[in-house]
Design an enzyme around this catalytic site. Structure first.
Site, PDB file in Angstrom:
ATOM      1  N   TYR A  69      -2.596   0.275  10.489  1.00 58.52           N
ATOM      2  CA  TYR A  69      -2.558  -0.536   9.216  1.00 58.52           C
ATOM      3  C   TYR A  69      -1.051  -0.164   8.698  1.00 58.52           C
ATOM      4  O   TYR A  69      -0.396  -1.006   8.021  1.00 58.52           O
ATOM      5  CB  TYR A  69      -3.534   0.387   8.363  1.00 58.52           C
ATOM      6  CG  TYR A  69      -3.734  -0.020   6.963  1.00 58.52           C
ATOM      7  CD1 TYR A  69      -4.306  -1.255   6.326  1.00 58.52           C
ATOM      8  CD2 TYR A  69      -3.158   0.754   5.866  1.00 58.52           C
ATOM      9  CE1 TYR A  69      -4.290  -1.671   5.161  1.00 58.52           C
ATOM     10  CE2 TYR A  69      -3.339   0.321   4.671  1.00 58.52           C
ATOM     11  CZ  TYR A  69      -3.766  -0.934   4.138  1.00 58.52           C
ATOM     12  OH  TYR A  69      -4.023  -1.348   2.942  1.00 58.52           O
ATOM     13  N   SER A  72       0.944  -1.333  -0.067  1.00 56.37           N
ATOM     14  CA  SER A  72       0.122  -0.039   0.030  1.00 56.37           C
ATOM     15  C   SER A  72       0.935   1.098  -0.012  1.00 56.37           C
ATOM     16  O   SER A  72       2.002   1.084   0.501  1.00 56.37           O
ATOM     17  CB  SER A  72      -0.784   0.039   1.322  1.00 56.37           C
ATOM     18  OG  SER A  72      -1.600   1.247   1.505  1.00 56.37           O
TER      19      SER A  72
HETATM   20  N1  LIG Z   1      -8.294  -0.601  -1.869  1.00 59.66           N
HETATM   21  C1  LIG Z   1      -7.268   0.108  -1.657  1.00 59.66           C
HETATM   22  O1  LIG Z   1      -7.580   1.439  -1.912  1.00 59.66           O
HETATM   23  C2  LIG Z   1      -6.011  -0.353  -1.306  1.00 59.66           C
HETATM   24  C3  LIG Z   1      -4.943   0.580  -1.700  1.00 59.66           C
HETATM   25  C4  LIG Z   1      -3.603  -0.131  -1.221  1.00 59.66           C
HETATM   26  C5  LIG Z   1      -3.654  -1.185  -0.886  1.00 59.66           C
HETATM   27  N2  LIG Z   1      -4.559  -2.147  -0.737  1.00 59.66           N
HETATM   28  C6  LIG Z   1      -4.411  -3.547  -0.268  1.00 59.66           C
HETATM   29  O2  LIG Z   1      -4.747  -4.413  -1.387  1.00 59.66           O
HETATM   30  C7  LIG Z   1      -5.220  -5.557  -0.698  1.00 59.66           C
HETATM   31  C8  LIG Z   1      -6.588  -5.994  -1.346  1.00 59.66           C
HETATM   32  O3  LIG Z   1      -7.591  -4.960  -0.681  1.00 59.66           O
HETATM   33  P1  LIG Z   1      -9.019  -4.544  -1.327  1.00 59.66           P
HETATM   34  O4  LIG Z   1      -8.914  -3.350  -1.460  1.00 59.66           O
HETATM   35  O5  LIG Z   1      -9.106  -5.561  -2.617  1.00 59.66           O
HETATM   36  O6  LIG Z   1      -9.755  -5.216  -0.063  1.00 59.66           O
HETATM   37  P2  LIG Z   1     -11.225  -6.009  -0.235  1.00 59.66           P
HETATM   38  O7  LIG Z   1     -12.080  -5.680  -1.212  1.00 59.66           O
HETATM   39  O8  LIG Z   1     -11.998  -5.549   1.209  1.00 59.66           O
HETATM   40  O9  LIG Z   1     -10.856  -7.204  -0.223  1.00 59.66           O
HETATM   41  C9  LIG Z   1     -10.093  -8.065   0.959  1.00 59.66           C
HETATM   42  C10 LIG Z   1      -9.908  -9.363   1.010  1.00 59.66           C
HETATM   43  O10 LIG Z   1      -9.068  -9.866   2.003  1.00 59.66           O
HETATM   44  C11 LIG Z   1      -9.737 -11.030   2.289  1.00 59.66           C
HETATM   45  N3  LIG Z   1      -9.565 -11.209   3.858  1.00 59.66           N
HETATM   46  C12 LIG Z   1      -9.932 -10.323   4.802  1.00 59.66           C
HETATM   47  N4  LIG Z   1      -9.578 -10.926   6.078  1.00 59.66           N
HETATM   48  C13 LIG Z   1      -9.454 -12.001   5.711  1.00 59.66           C
HETATM   49  C14 LIG Z   1      -8.966 -13.348   6.580  1.00 59.66           C
HETATM   50  N5  LIG Z   1      -8.996 -13.267   8.114  1.00 59.66           N
HETATM   51  N6  LIG Z   1      -8.858 -14.454   5.954  1.00 59.66           N
HETATM   52  C15 LIG Z   1      -8.969 -14.577   4.612  1.00 59.66           C
HETATM   53  N7  LIG Z   1      -8.985 -13.686   3.954  1.00 59.66           N
HETATM   54  C16 LIG Z   1      -9.436 -12.236   4.610  1.00 59.66           C
HETATM   55  C17 LIG Z   1     -11.214 -10.895   2.167  1.00 59.66           C
HETATM   56  O11 LIG Z   1     -12.032 -12.056   2.245  1.00 59.66           O
HETATM   57  P3  LIG Z   1     -13.342 -12.513   2.832  1.00 59.66           P
HETATM   58  O12 LIG Z   1     -14.139 -12.797   1.433  1.00 59.66           O
HETATM   59  O13 LIG Z   1     -12.761 -13.580   3.645  1.00 59.66           O
HETATM   60  O14 LIG Z   1     -13.845 -11.288   3.449  1.00 59.66           O
HETATM   61  C18 LIG Z   1     -11.088 -10.263   0.795  1.00 59.66           C
HETATM   62  O15 LIG Z   1     -10.861 -11.246  -0.236  1.00 59.66           O
HETATM   63  C19 LIG Z   1      -5.166  -5.415   0.922  1.00 59.66           C
HETATM   64  O16 LIG Z   1      -3.873  -6.046   1.352  1.00 59.66           O
HETATM   65  C20 LIG Z   1      -5.331  -3.893   0.937  1.00 59.66           C
HETATM   66  O17 LIG Z   1      -4.347  -3.544   2.169  1.00 59.66           O
HETATM   67  C21 LIG Z   1      -5.811  -1.652  -1.054  1.00 59.66           C
END
Ligand SMILES: NC(=O)c1ccc[n+]([C@@H]2O[C@H](COP(=O)([O-])OP(=O)(O)OC[C@H]3O[C@@H](n4cnc5c(N)ncnc54)[C@H](OP(=O)(O)O)[C@@H]3O)[C@@H](O)[C@H]2O)c1
Length: 234
Positions: A150, A137
């Site tokens: 975070y 991130s």
């Molecule tokens: N969105 C942004 O702006 C952004 C920016 C920078 C970095 N990121 C990073 O990108 C990555 C993906 O984020 P996203 O934005 O795509 O988020 P998201 O749509 O909320 O998806 C999060 C994913 O993590 C899984 N997860 C969460 N807790 C879990 C657990 N205990 N066991 C297994 N799976 C779990 C969720 O699966 P479930 O179906 O089990 O909930 C879901 O598939 C993350 O590492 C985040 O920190 C995001």
């Protein structure tokens, strides 16, 4: 892609949503065999159906050590060409107000699980040899007010990636950290809500754009590697 004739094999955590789901779809479209990990079989099935191709849903809670062991057993010793850590959770609060449970959840899912899962899968990654991709991130490079828990988990994830890269180069395992800026996913909706802002996806990075950079890193011809990639909104 794998160096021989077999179909390359990937495991993607966070495969049920957002960036991870976009990576699953992109890998499937590129002919990979994909294990898509999440906690909810229904969400994973929907991603697999939309992706088409060879996508196998695997239910696991990455905060649960027994599930991490089961997950590694499921992958087994056969060559693993890509391990993409995309699962993540976020809880924003100033240090003064941080709930220990939120701190623990971010540490366990964002850093501890990638650490232990990578360790368990190193034999399979070395056998390929494969790539480890950490979805980090911008908060892994800069820590702003309210983002301490975070950002600390993501700074730690960067340290894990850098040390792993230095250790595994002799085994041919490549390590990439991808640093997305604000991306249009359910997590970003949660961030907007925490900031008391109405959600507006215009101006956010599409998850497919992050996935494209993950695939580009995987496709980079060896012995070159892509250590770090930033993908930000304009
Ligand atoms: N969105 C942004 O702006 C952004 C920016 C920078 C970095 N990121 C990073 O990108 C990555 C993906 O984020 P996203 O934005 O795509 O988020 P998201 O749509 O909320 O998806 C999060 C994913 O993590 C899984 N997860 C969460 N807790 C879990 C657990 N205990 N066991 C297994 N799976 C779990 C969720 O699966 P479930 O179906 O089990 O909930 C879901 O598939 C993350 O590492 C985040 O920190 C995001």
């Amino acid at each position: 892609m794998s160096g021989d004739d077999r179909r390359p094999r990937a495991l993607v955590t966070g495969g049920s949503s957002g960036i991870g789901a976009a990576v699953v779809a992109a890998l499937a479209a590129d002919g990979w065999s994909v294990l898509a990990v999440g906690r909810d079989l229904g969400r994973l099935d929907a991603v697999a159906a939309a992706a088409g191709g060879d996508v196998v849903p695997v239910v696991a809670d990455l905060a649960d050590d027994a599930d991490l062991v089961r997950l590694a057993d499921r992958v087994g010793p056969a060559p693993l060409d890509a391990l993409v850590h995309a699962a993540g959770v976020i809880a924003l609060a100033p240090v003064a107000d941080v709930e220990p449970a939120d701190l623990d959840a971010q540490w366990r899912v964002n850093l501890r699980a990638p650490f232990l899962l990578t360790r368990a899968l190193l034999p399979a990654l070395r056998a390929a040899p494969g790539d480890v991709v950490f979805v980090n991130s911008g908060a892994g490079l800069r820590a702003n007010a309210g983002w301490s828990g975070y950002a600390a988990s993501k700074f730690g994830l960067r340290a894990l990636a850098d040390a792993l890269r230095a250790e595994e180069r002799t085994h041919g395992v490549r390590v990439t950290s991808v640093y997305p800026g604000r991306t249009d996913t359910p997590m970003q909706r949660q961030v907007f809500a925490a900031e008391a802002r109405r959600y507006d996806p215009s101006g956010l990075v599409p998850p497919e754009a992050v996935a494209a950079h993950v695939l580009a890193a995987l496709a980079t011809a060896r012995p070159a590697c892509v250590p770090d990639v930033e993908v930000r909104p304009v």
